[in-house]
Write a protein that holds these residues in place. Structure first.
Motif, PDB file in Angstrom:
ATOM      1  N   ARG A 120      45.868  43.130 126.896  1.00  0.00           N
ATOM      2  CA  ARG A 120      45.692  44.238 125.878  1.00  0.00           C
ATOM      3  C   ARG A 120      45.979  45.477 126.789  1.00  0.00           C
ATOM      4  N   VAL A 121      47.218  45.737 126.627  1.00  0.00           N
ATOM      5  CA  VAL A 121      47.542  47.337 127.631  1.00  0.00           C
ATOM      6  C   VAL A 121      47.630  48.361 126.641  1.00  0.00           C
ATOM      7  N   ALA A 122      47.095  49.398 127.208  1.00  0.00           N
ATOM      8  CA  ALA A 122      47.196  50.754 126.793  1.00  0.00           C
ATOM      9  C   ALA A 122      48.326  51.528 127.407  1.00  0.00           C
ATOM     10  N   VAL A 123      48.855  52.620 126.915  1.00  0.00           N
ATOM     11  CA  VAL A 123      49.777  53.354 127.476  1.00  0.00           C
ATOM     12  C   VAL A 123      49.373  54.784 127.038  1.00  0.00           C
ATOM     13  N   THR A 124      49.297  55.663 127.914  1.00  0.00           N
ATOM     14  CA  THR A 124      49.147  57.319 127.470  1.00  0.00           C
ATOM     15  C   THR A 124      49.955  58.034 128.332  1.00  0.00           C
ATOM     16  N   THR A 125      50.847  58.856 127.907  1.00  0.00           N
ATOM     17  CA  THR A 125      51.379  59.987 128.759  1.00  0.00           C
ATOM     18  C   THR A 125      50.997  61.523 128.304  1.00  0.00           C
ATOM     19  N   THR A 126      49.906  61.290 127.517  1.00  0.00           N
ATOM     20  CA  THR A 126      49.172  62.724 127.358  1.00  0.00           C
ATOM     21  C   THR A 126      48.111  62.937 128.197  1.00  0.00           C
ATOM     22  N   ALA A 127      48.282  64.271 129.123  1.00  0.00           N
ATOM     23  CA  ALA A 127      47.389  64.472 130.284  1.00  0.00           C
ATOM     24  C   ALA A 127      46.006  64.845 129.651  1.00  0.00           C
ATOM     25  N   TRP A 128      44.879  64.239 130.232  1.00  0.00           N
ATOM     26  CA  TRP A 128      43.405  64.617 129.878  1.00  0.00           C
ATOM     27  C   TRP A 128      43.148  66.280 130.021  1.00  0.00           C
ATOM     28  N   GLY A 174      55.359  39.806 126.201  1.00  0.00           N
ATOM     29  CA  GLY A 174      54.445  39.060 125.320  1.00  0.00           C
ATOM     30  C   GLY A 174      52.984  39.818 125.416  1.00  0.00           C
ATOM     31  N   HIS A 175      52.925  40.982 126.183  1.00  0.00           N
ATOM     32  CA  HIS A 175      51.486  41.635 126.180  1.00  0.00           C
ATOM     33  C   HIS A 175      51.368  42.331 125.055  1.00  0.00           C
ATOM     34  N   HIS A 176      50.293  42.735 124.529  1.00  0.00           N
ATOM     35  CA  HIS A 176      50.035  43.509 123.294  1.00  0.00           C
ATOM     36  C   HIS A 176      49.795  44.993 123.784  1.00  0.00           C
ATOM     37  N   VAL A 177      50.588  45.782 123.505  1.00  0.00           N
ATOM     38  CA  VAL A 177      50.757  47.159 124.057  1.00  0.00           C
ATOM     39  C   VAL A 177      50.303  48.115 122.880  1.00  0.00           C
ATOM     40  N   THR A 178      49.633  49.040 123.180  1.00  0.00           N
ATOM     41  CA  THR A 178      48.923  50.011 122.264  1.00  0.00           C
ATOM     42  C   THR A 178      48.852  51.185 122.948  1.00  0.00           C
ATOM     43  N   GLU A 179      49.176  52.462 122.075  1.00  0.00           N
ATOM     44  CA  GLU A 179      49.149  53.777 122.700  1.00  0.00           C
ATOM     45  C   GLU A 179      47.485  54.020 122.271  1.00  0.00           C
ATOM     46  N   ALA A 180      47.101  54.319 123.558  1.00  0.00           N
ATOM     47  CA  ALA A 180      45.590  54.586 123.623  1.00  0.00           C
ATOM     48  C   ALA A 180      45.175  55.232 124.982  1.00  0.00           C
ATOM     49  N   SER A 181      43.972  55.782 125.013  1.00  0.00           N
ATOM     50  CA  SER A 181      43.727  56.624 126.175  1.00  0.00           C
ATOM     51  C   SER A 181      42.112  56.941 126.313  1.00  0.00           C
ATOM     52  N   PRO A 182      41.476  56.573 127.432  1.00  0.00           N
ATOM     53  CA  PRO A 182      39.843  56.944 127.514  1.00  0.00           C
ATOM     54  C   PRO A 182      39.695  58.300 127.038  1.00  0.00           C
ATOM     55  N   GLU A 183      38.321  58.586 126.345  1.00  0.00           N
ATOM     56  CA  GLU A 183      38.175  59.803 126.050  1.00  0.00           C
ATOM     57  C   GLU A 183      37.418  60.383 127.309  1.00  0.00           C
ATOM     58  N   VAL A 184      38.450  61.700 127.624  1.00  0.00           N
ATOM     59  CA  VAL A 184      37.941  62.197 129.068  1.00  0.00           C
ATOM     60  C   VAL A 184      37.666  63.663 128.760  1.00  0.00           C
ATOM     61  N   ASP A 185      36.337  64.037 129.081  1.00  0.00           N
ATOM     62  CA  ASP A 185      35.854  65.550 129.237  1.00  0.00           C
ATOM     63  C   ASP A 185      36.444  66.236 130.173  1.00  0.00           C
ATOM     64  N   SER A 186      37.429  67.014 130.172  1.00  0.00           N
ATOM     65  CA  SER A 186      38.326  67.586 131.344  1.00  0.00           C
ATOM     66  C   SER A 186      37.219  68.402 132.005  1.00  0.00           C
ATOM     67  N   GLY A 187      36.070  68.951 131.396  1.00  0.00           N
ATOM     68  CA  GLY A 187      35.073  70.143 131.899  1.00  0.00           C
ATOM     69  C   GLY A 187      34.355  69.187 132.881  1.00  0.00           C
ATOM     70  N   PHE A 194      37.639  49.991 129.303  1.00  0.00           N
ATOM     71  CA  PHE A 194      38.007  48.910 129.613  1.00  0.00           C
ATOM     72  C   PHE A 194      37.279  47.808 129.400  1.00  0.00           C
ATOM     73  N   THR A 195      36.241  47.883 128.455  1.00  0.00           N
ATOM     74  CA  THR A 195      35.917  46.737 127.878  1.00  0.00           C
ATOM     75  C   THR A 195      36.925  46.226 126.629  1.00  0.00           C
ATOM     76  N   GLU A 196      37.857  47.331 125.977  1.00  0.00           N
ATOM     77  CA  GLU A 196      38.805  46.990 125.008  1.00  0.00           C
ATOM     78  C   GLU A 196      40.143  46.808 125.725  1.00  0.00           C
ATOM     79  N   TYR A 197      40.353  47.233 126.854  1.00  0.00           N
ATOM     80  CA  TYR A 197      41.723  47.019 127.348  1.00  0.00           C
ATOM     81  C   TYR A 197      41.935  46.441 128.494  1.00  0.00           C
ATOM     82  N   ASP A 198      42.831  45.708 128.930  1.00  0.00           N
ATOM     83  CA  ASP A 198      42.985  44.949 130.372  1.00  0.00           C
ATOM     84  C   ASP A 198      43.597  45.667 131.488  1.00  0.00           C
ATOM     85  N   LEU A 199      44.494  46.620 130.878  1.00  0.00           N
ATOM     86  CA  LEU A 199      45.229  47.376 131.774  1.00  0.00           C
ATOM     87  C   LEU A 199      45.591  48.720 131.027  1.00  0.00           C
ATOM     88  N   LEU A 200      45.655  49.859 131.885  1.00  0.00           N
ATOM     89  CA  LEU A 200      45.975  51.220 131.248  1.00  0.00           C
ATOM     90  C   LEU A 200      47.474  51.685 132.079  1.00  0.00           C
TER      91      LEU A 200
END
Length: 472
Positions: free
Chosen positions: A254-262, A286-299, A365-371
């Motif tokens: 389960r692969v997540a990808v993001t290009t949006t800076a936190w 064959g990997h499952h790729v989703t656009e997703a990101s951890p929720e990050v508090d930049s402060g 990372f309980t939902e995704y194996d790789l970011l």
């Protein structure tokens, strides 16, 4: 051994030549000295002359006789002077080996010298007032990143196959991205930072090395990983040698990808495209790729990094030799002042912020194996872009400057997951683009499986910078 032949091999390749008797340890050393002299004249990656003789190392080990360099970021090897890139540190000499240095020696690495860092090792530009600018072998007008900048410049230019580095907010991954290398930040506590430190950078600082190949990184981690007596934390033991993960099928991920800076800073489209292209290559396997990101508090991230700098400042203030602030650069003086003024209530708030960040990333990372993410927000910056000696900075504005340049790395220093920068892209300007892979805590095995597969599918080994001792 001819210099072009020497520069062609990675560390394991050189070790195999030595073991087979095709070349001697002395022949390799002489080739390395010639290569280092040639490369350093162009990139300025060494803090001084090479050692007259290599530091003692075991005759055995996976890298017996392979040339190596140490980072000038503090006391590492007994009897070796250090300056941490500062004019204010004079006559400081390491009194004993770190645990990691002991393991480098037992792995057979033949240490020949020390590489440049920015002052206090808290910049993503290796451009100190003491040693000047370390130049990028891909374009001498560009920076090499930091803080392991001298190491990156000399590995990328073929002078050594790998070199020691540290990572407090991206200081291995950022130079790797700038110079087209493999930069692995291991999981928290995977590599011991003892015996003088139990929790460097409040647990946000990690040590390892820069390499040109994934297999070198895997074999080196096998040689140096594991706890030392008295370590405060212990990472989960690997299921077996990391070297055995090279070529192993990771299964469907389960692969997540993001290009949006936190932090919200813009990311250059060409840099973002390299990360997206990597994710698509994984999807094609064959990997499952989703656009997703951890929720990050930049402060919370900023508070965490400011606390880390306060800790660094306090270490200078309790050192046996007090640095002279008049001989330090502007941000260093701020960090010293912060170390004096930082209150317990502020440190408690920062610890709470770090816990908040760590829990959020852990849940992800309980939902995704790789970011998959970029490393930098742009191409390697021209010299002077990150001005460490700018008196207009505050500590917070300096942290924000670092986040603007490399917005994707420091999160995993706080949260502890293993992360690696791979040179999977190349810009229209001819400069390398790093792509970051992040795995769940303790899963370096997974990073090596995926990184080795990408190295075969999107090879980079034959790409050489214009400044290279083996010829372009």
């Amino acid at each position: 051994m001819e210099i072009h032949e020497y520069a062609h091999h990675d560390a394991l390749g050189l070790a195999e030549l030595i073991r087979s008797g095709a070349v001697s340890v002395k022949e390799v050393e002489l080739a390395a000295r010639e290569a280092l002299a040639e490369a350093d004249a162009a990139v300025n990656g060494l803090v001084g002359p090479l050692f007259d003789e290599p530091l003692w190392h075991a005759d055995g080990g996976p890298f017996a006789g392979v040339p190596f360099l140490l980072k000038d970021h503090g006391p590492v090897a007994a009897g070796v002077p250090f300056t941490i890139g500062s004019r204010a540190l004079k006559g400081a000499v390491a009194q004993r080996d770190t645990e990691l240095m002991t393991r480098f020696r037992m792995a057979g690495l033949s240490t020949l010298g020390v590489t440049t860092v920015p002052e206090m090792a808290i910049s993503f530009a290796t451009e100190s007032a003491r040693y000047g600018r370390t130049r990028n072998p891909w374009d001498l007008t560009r920076g090499v990143g930091g803080s392991s900048g001298g190491a990156a410049a000399l590995v990328a230019s073929g002078a050594v196959p790998m070199a020691h580095g540290g990572d407090g907010a991206g200081s291995l991954r950022v130079p790797a991205a700038c110079c087209g290398l493999v930069g692995l930040k291991p999981s928290r506590a995977r590599v011991s930072c003892g015996p003088d430190s139990g929790e460097p950078g409040l647990g946000m600082t990690y040590e390892f090395a820069l390499t040109r190949t994934v297999r070198d990184a895997a074999h080196l981690l096998d040689a140096v990983q594991g706890p030392a007596p008295g370590d405060k934390y212990v990472a989960p033991p690997p299921r077996g040698p990391y070297a055995d993960e090279i070529g192993r099928d990771p299964g469907t991920l389960r692969v997540a990808v993001t290009t949006t800076a936190w932090s919200g800073v813009p990311v250059d489209p060409e840099v973002a495209a390299a990360a997206v292209r990597t994710a698509r290559v994984l999807e094609s396997a064959g990997h499952h790729v989703t656009e997703a990101s951890p929720e990050v508090d930049s402060g919370a991230m900023t508070r965490s990094l400011v606390a880390g700098l306060a800790h660094i400042g306090s270490l200078y203030l309790v050192a046996p030799r007090q640095p002279d602030p008049a001989e330090m650069e502007a941000v260093s003086r701020l960090v010293l002042d912060l170390g004096r003024a930082y209150r317990l209530v502020e440190m408690t708030a920062a610890a709470d912020a770090m816990n908040h960040v760590t829990r959020s990333v852990g849940r992800f990372f309980t939902e995704y194996d790789l970011l998959v993410t970029p490393v930098l927000s742009r191409s390697p910056a021209p010299h002077g872009t990150l001005d460490y000696d700018n008196p207009e900075h505050t500590v917070t504005s300096w942290v924000e400057t670092l986040f603007a340049y490399a917005p994707f790395t420091a999160l995993f220093n706080v949260s502890g997951q293993p992360a690696v920068s791979l040179p999977l892209g190349h810009g229209a300007d001819g400069l390398p683009i790093g792509v970051q892979l992040v795995a769940p805590y303790g899963r370096e095995d997974l990073l090596f499986q995926v990184a080795a597969w990408l190295e075969r599918e999107m090879p980079w080994r034959d790409r050489r910078p214009p400044v290279h001792v083996g010829g372009h």
